[in-house]
Each structure stands twice: as structure tokens, then as C-alpha cells.
Design an enzyme around this catalytic site. Structure first.
Site, mmCIF file in Angstrom:
data_model
loop_
_atom_site.group_PDB
_atom_site.id
_atom_site.type_symbol
_atom_site.label_atom_id
_atom_site.label_comp_id
_atom_site.label_asym_id
_atom_site.label_seq_id
_atom_site.Cartn_x
_atom_site.Cartn_y
_atom_site.Cartn_z
ATOM 1 C CG ASP A 41 -2.116 -0.954 1.038
ATOM 2 O OD1 ASP A 41 -2.443 -1.292 -0.112
ATOM 3 O OD2 ASP A 41 -2.659 -1.398 2.068
ATOM 4 N N GLY A 43 2.266 2.293 -2.678
ATOM 5 C CA GLY A 43 2.023 2.918 -3.972
ATOM 6 C C GLY A 43 2.877 2.427 -5.126
ATOM 7 C CE LYS A 44 5.115 -3.016 -3.898
ATOM 8 N NZ LYS A 44 4.161 -2.610 -2.860
ATOM 9 N N PRO A 116 5.770 -7.674 -5.470
ATOM 10 C CG PRO A 116 5.450 -9.862 -4.761
ATOM 11 C CD PRO A 116 6.057 -9.058 -5.875
ATOM 12 C CG ASP A 172 -0.346 13.809 -2.749
ATOM 13 O OD1 ASP A 172 0.482 12.894 -2.580
ATOM 14 O OD2 ASP A 172 -1.554 13.595 -2.989
ATOM 15 N N PRO A 477 45.092 6.716 -14.777
ATOM 16 C CG PRO A 477 46.004 5.889 -16.756
ATOM 17 C CD PRO A 477 44.693 6.218 -16.116
ATOM 18 C CE LYS A 481 46.244 3.835 -10.448
ATOM 19 N NZ LYS A 481 46.197 5.069 -11.265
ATOM 20 C CB SER A 482 52.117 5.282 -7.326
ATOM 21 O OG SER A 482 51.835 4.229 -8.225
ATOM 22 C CB SER A 549 42.364 -2.706 -11.905
ATOM 23 O OG SER A 549 42.361 -1.789 -10.843
#
EC number: 2.7.1.25
Length: 647
Positions: A41, A43-44, A116, A172, A477, A481-482, A549
Site C-alpha cells: 500500500d 504505492g508501487k 509484491p 501531497d 593514470p 594511486k602510487s 585495473s
């Protein structure tokens, strides 16, 4: 086939609405599968009906027909009537099954799954969510976060969904009160944060009136975020099946004249005449001599979704159930599976149960070694780890009597779904969390047996004052990171720890010096680094990996290898900042066309969808290191400063 879809086939779906959008999606259009979940209920179905209306997915006259039917029954019109096609649903006012229907925006196509919300139908909700790429979690503004809302949110996490939009419906009815919205937003964020699920957007909504479905609503000028349809368009689409590594399960082998034709359907990826194929689980290899198709002329290439035959350049043994793949991008020849299973049978699943695992066109018998993390979706209570009861979800370790070609679901969902049978009856289904090439039980004499370290993890913790970890730093790159990795390594070492920095470029001068930069070489590079880093982590060290990566699939494989030791850190900086830094001059060379397959310029970078931590390296380096240290402490890798055995 999605193994979880075996739970219950819909008695009647939205195909009964005869919408034009139910026609096949054009190949050039993106497709995103969305599941809508929430308390009964809230509202899907109303939201689904509104979306179909706002996107023009309803055929002419359909809306008027439903209104006329409602009037004849003496009932006020409800948008949900567009979907509640079953008489029992209209009588009871609840949706009892999953409903699937297509709609489209100018950007992409959508397959929308209305699941559901009633507590008795959680099983069907799991069926729907298992097929989705993203979710909309609906909450009633007047009722707030309810018990069933929490159940559904937990199940989204359990099924691995990372992209979630929270829609606070019926705004609303509370006058678009900003305070009401803010409280629900805080409540749901706190609950989702508890298991690492972060909503992409939280949207105030009036599905009945159409507010913030497509158009904005008067009275909520304080809200600056997207509407539901705008938010959906901002979510990331999954890779198309053609973009995933090749998975070609063999369905049959035929002998025609002098040709031996291996037939099957390409489930993901593509193949071409001349490609070298590796067939798992045997590991046999051969090249494609020709492609065969019926009817019509033989093609030279084929892609995902096509049923095709291939002939090979040499005779190798290939049988039904084998899976063809390319090079290092092949699946595991798995003798051990860890799977998240939804159990359907009356008899509980427990250690020692004999099962048959079906995967693609193959199957193998096996034994359940253990059941862990058993959860009852009806109330989210843990029932213990000894058995998995009917309609419960849990992690199951299965030892197979012979190998199956398998992938972790996060790497390639095609070989990441399983069906489990007991006594030749379907008893459960699930997704593969990890696939190991060997059974971890003691090997027979004469075979390779791993030797445990003589130093206990507790002894390492006492000395280093931290546990083992694989800290995987990924990013463009020159994102930093390094720089971050070196600074963190120095910090942990100064505190008495045992960190080790694994730099991608450095490893390519030795361990991975035989690899190039083609996609398969990059994948093997990452696999090797992950194995080394995991070995270090098992022995109590913090392995700090700095590696571009670029693909999610390769990072998912690294996560599979490292398991609980893995922590993904997105080292983020805008491309223009990275290009301005360019310490090695690679961006400049790539812009001139002197470097092929350079990430960010001539090759893509797929940002992590749900990393454990994001570091913005446009900030000061000490702030990044402080954030990393705080994260490692919160994750239990570093003990708190006041702990006896901690830093």
C-alpha cells in the site's frame, strides 16, 4: 535462465496490457532492468501506472477503458488497476505477483519489474529483484520506514543490487513538508548505510498526482534533485551481453559428412573464424575453422544471443556442457562453489546433503560442506548456520564430484546462476559468489597440498597491530594511486605495521613482464597481482595495490580471489587534472596516437559502482592518508589507538 525465476512463474503479466512497449528492444538501445519494491500500500503499482502514462507506453484507449471498468464496478479509478490484472488482486487490493513491462525514455529502454510488497509474497519479490540491475525503494511519507521496507532493503543488498533510488511517496498528503521528507531521508540512509548500500537519490513523490514522476510539483521548490524518470536516466546501465567475455555453452555435437559441428548459443561475448577457443572444464584448445548456421550462408562472426555451430582446426574432445571462452578470460573449472541460495524445498538444506547443481547446459553432483548466514527474509532473523529452511536465504559451500565451468556472478552472470536439485526435483537456486578450481578438502597422497604458516594470525596481530588486508587502489593514470600508496605504506610502517606496496608498473618489470596491454593481458596481470596480494594478506600483511585495473569485471575477479581481505578504494581525480599532472608523459603520447589502449584516452575506465572508500586526490595528501587510516580502523584491519594489540 535466472535460477531464482524458477521460484514462481507469473500467472499473468503486464503482457496482458498489450502495450506497444512490449516489443523487443532495438539492439542499439540500452536496456536497464528496474525493480520497484516497498511496503504493501505504499504505492508501487500506482507509480508503475503513472510511469507508463508519462512515458507514452499505454496504447490508445487503454486508460479510458480502465476508467470505464472502474466506473461500472462503482470504484474510484486507481492507477494501480493498469497492473492489477488478476481478479483476486482487485478484490483484495494487493499485488501478489511480479509484473514486467517495458517503457522508454529518450535516453534508453527499461524493463520495469513491479514486485509484491505483502509479507506473504517476499518469495516473489526475490524472484523479481534477482533479475534487476537497479531498484526503486518506495516509502509512504505518512508512515515512514516500516518493517517491510527494511526487509526489502535488506534483500536488495542480499541479491547484490548496488543502485537504489529511494522514493518518498504520497508527499501531497503531507503538504510536501520538507521536515517530514528530511526525517525519512535520514532514517532510510542510516539503515542502508548499515550494510553498505547508499541510495543514488532520495526523491519526494506523488505517484497519484504525478508530482516528480516526470514533472516537478508545486509546493516542493526546496527540492533540487531529479524526478524519478530523470534519476533513472542517471543510473549506470550494465554492460551488454556482447561486451562481456565469451561464454559459449555447448548444447550438442553433430557429425555431418566430414565435419564435426559443435552447436550452442552464444550467451555472452562474440566469436569469429580464426579465434582460439578454450573449452572448460577440460582446458582443451583449438581454433575456429568455420561458423555454421541454418538456414542461409555461413557467417564469419557471431555475437551474444545467436545460436551457432563451429568447426575446429583439430580434433579435441568436446561434449555437451563444456563452455568455450577466449584465452585468459575463461571461466573457472570449479570443484568448489560458494553460492547465495534461496531455498524452496520443504526439507532443510544442511551440511552433508547430496545435491545436483545445474549450470548452463551442464550439471554435476556434489555434497553441501556447510551452510552459513542463513536468514529468514520474512523477519530478517538469523536462524543459525546448521541448516537452510524453506524460503530462507543463506551462503552455501558445495563440493562438486566433477568440475563445472563457472563464474562468480559479479564477473559474468551468465555462468554465475545455478539451480540446485535434490532427488531430481528443483529445490533451490542462487548466484555464485566464488568458484574455486580445486576442492579444499585434503588432497590424495602425491598431489599438491598447501602448507600452512607456522605463525598464528594472533601472533602476527600482536606484533604488527593490524590484520591482513588487500587494499586495492584503482583509478585513472596519474590520479595519485602510487603517491597515496607510498604515503600509506610509510605511515603504517612507522606505526610498527607490515605493509607492502605493490605497484602495477613495477610488477610489469618482473612478475608480469611477459604481458602486454590487450584486454586479456590486463586481466591476467590483475589476476596475478591479486593472488600475490592475497597471499601476503593471509600472512598478516597489508598489501597496498596501486593498479589502474580499468574494468569492473577484472576488479570483481580480484575481489573473488581475495575474499574478505579485499577493500576497493577509488582514487578519484578528474581526467583534466590527471592529464595536467602526466608525470610519465603518457597522456601526451596517447593524444598523439603513440600509445594504443591507454586508459582514459583510447581505452575506457569503468568507475567502481560501490567501492569501500572514495579518495579525492585534488585534496591534500595528509587528508587522504587520514581518511584511509580511519577507514582501516573502522573496518577492523587496524586496531583502535587505545587497544592493547592495536595501533
Amino acid at each position: 535462465m535466472n535460477a531464482l525465476s524458477a521460484a514462481k512463474a507469473p500467472a499473468q503479466t503486464a503482457a496482458s496490457l498489450e502495450t506497444p512497449a512490449a516489443s523487443p528492444t532495438p539492439a542499439e538501445r540500452e536496456l536497464l532492468r528496474i525493480v520497484i519494491v516497498g511496503h504493501v500500500d505504499h504505492g508501487k503499482s500506482t507509480l508503475v501506472g503513472r510511469i507508463l502514462h508519462e512515458t507514452g507506453a499505454l496504447p490508445d484507449g487503454k486508460l479510458e477503458m480502465i476508467k470505464a471498468v472502474s466506473a461500472r464496478r462503482g470504484m474510484p479509478f486507481e492507477w494501480s488497476f493498469l497492473l492489477d490484472a488478476l481478479q483476486t488482486e482487485r478484490d483484495q487490493g494487493i499485488t501478489v505477483d511480479t509484473t514486467q513491462i517495458r517503457f522508454a525514455t529518450p535516453k534508453r529502454d527499461y524493463l520495469l519489474i513491479d514486485a509484491p510488497g505483502h509479507v506473504e509474497f517476499l518469495r516473489n519479490m526475490i524472484t523479481g529483484a534477482a533479475q534487476a540491475d537497479a531498484a526503486v525503494l518506495l516509502i509512504d511519507a505518512a508512515e515512514g520506514v516500516r518493517e517491510q521496507t527494511r526487509r526489502h532493503a535488506f534483500l536488495l543488498h542480499l541479491l547484490g543490487l548496488k543502485q537504489v533510488i529511494v522514493a518518498v511517496n504520497k508527499m501531497d498528503r503531507v503538504g510536501y513538508d520538507r521536515a517530514v521528507f528530511a526525517k525519512i531521508e535520514a532514517d532510510v540512509a542510516a539503515y542502508l548505510d548499515g550494510f553498505g548500500l547508499h541510495p543514488a537519490f532520495v526523491v519526494p513523490l506523488s505517484a497519484r498526482e504525478g508530482g516528480f514522476v516526470k514533472e516537478r510539483a508545486a509546493g516542493a521548490e526546496w527540492y533540487a534533485g531529479p524526478t524519478i524518470l530523470e534519476g533513472l536516466d542517471q543510473l549506470s546501465a550494465p554492460l551488454g551481453l556482447g561486451d562481456l567475455p565469451l561464454r559459449f555453452p555447448v548444447q550438442a555435437v553433430y557429425k555431418f559428412d566430414e565435419r564435426r559441428i559443435i552447436a550452442g548459443r552464444i550467451e555472452s561475448g562474440h566469436l569469429a573464424v580464426g579465434d582460439e577457443l578454450t573449452f572448460e572444464p577440460s582446458g582443451a584448445t583449438a581454433r575456429i575453422r568455420s561458423l555454421e548456421a541454418w538456414p542461409g550462408p555461413a557467417p564469419t562472426t557471431a555475437t551474444a544471443g545467436q545460436s551457432i555451430g563451429v568447426t575446429l582446426d583439430k580434433d579435441i574432445f568436446v561434449a555437451r556442457g563444456d563452455v568455450a571462452a577466449h584465452g585468459n578470460l575463461r571461466p573457472r573449472a570449479a570443484r568448489r562453489l560458494t553460492a547465495r541460495v534461496f531455498w524452496l524445498a520443504d526439507a532443510p538444506l544442511k551440511a552433508g546433503t547430496a545435491v545436483t547443481v545445474r549450470l548452463a547446459t551442464n550439471s554435476a553432483t556434489g555434497i553441501v560442506r556447510s551452510v552459513a548466514s542463513a536468514v529468514d527474509p520474512a523477519n530478517l532473523t538469523t536462524e543459525g548456520v546448521a541448516a537452510l529452511g524453506r524460503n530462507h536465504v543463506g551462503e552455501v559451500d558445495i563440493a562438486l564430484h566433477r568440475p563445472l565451468a563457472a563464474d562468480a556472478y559479479a564477473i559474468n552472470p551468465i555462468l554465475g546462476r545455478i539451480v540446485i536439485e535434490v532427488d531430481r526435483k528443483i529445490a533451490g537456486g542462487g548466484i555464485v559468489l566464488s568458484a574455486a578450481s580445486e576442492d579444499k578438502s585434503p588432497a590424495p597422497k602425491g598431489e599438491v597440498v598447501a602448507v600452512d604458516s607456522a605463525v598464528r594470525p594472533a601472533d602476527r596481530l600482536a606484533r604488527y597491530r593490524h590484520g591482513g588486508a588487500v587494499l586495492w587502489l584503482t583509478g585513472l593514470p596519474a590520479a595519485g594511486k602510487s603517491t597515496v600508496a607510498r604515503a600509506l605504506e610509510k605511515r603504517l610502517f612507522d606505526l610498527g605495521g607490515a605493509p607492502l606496496f605493490l605497484d602495477g608498473d613495477t610488477l610489469r618489470t618482473g612478475l608480469n613482464g611477459d604481458l602486454g596491454f590487450l584486454p586479456e593481458d590486463r586481466s591476467e596481470n590483475i589476476r596475478r597481482v591479486a593472488e600475490v596480494a592475497t597471499f601476503l594478506a593471509r600472512n598478516g600483511q597489508v598489501a597496498i595495490v596501486a593498479l589502474v585495473s580499468p574494468t569492473r569485471a577484472d576488479r570483481a575477479r580480484a575481489r573473488e580471489i581475495a575474499g574478505a581481505f579485499f577493500h576497493e578504494v577509488h582514487v578519484r581525480a578528474p581526467l583534466d587534472v590527471c592529464e595536467a599532472r602526466d608525470p610519465k608523459g603518457h597522456y601526451a603520447r596517447a593524444r598523439k596516437g603513440e600509445m594504443a589502449n591507454f586508459t582514459g584516452i583510447s581505452a575506457p575506465y569503468e568507475e567502481p559502482e560501490q567501492p569501500e572508500l572514495v579518495l579525492d586526490t585534488t585534496a591534500d595528501l595528509p587528508l587522504c592518508i587520514h581518511a584511509l587510516e580511519d577507514y582501516l580502523t573502522g573496518a577492523g584491519v587496524l586496531a583502535p589507538p587505545d587497544a592493547d594489540a592495536g595501533i
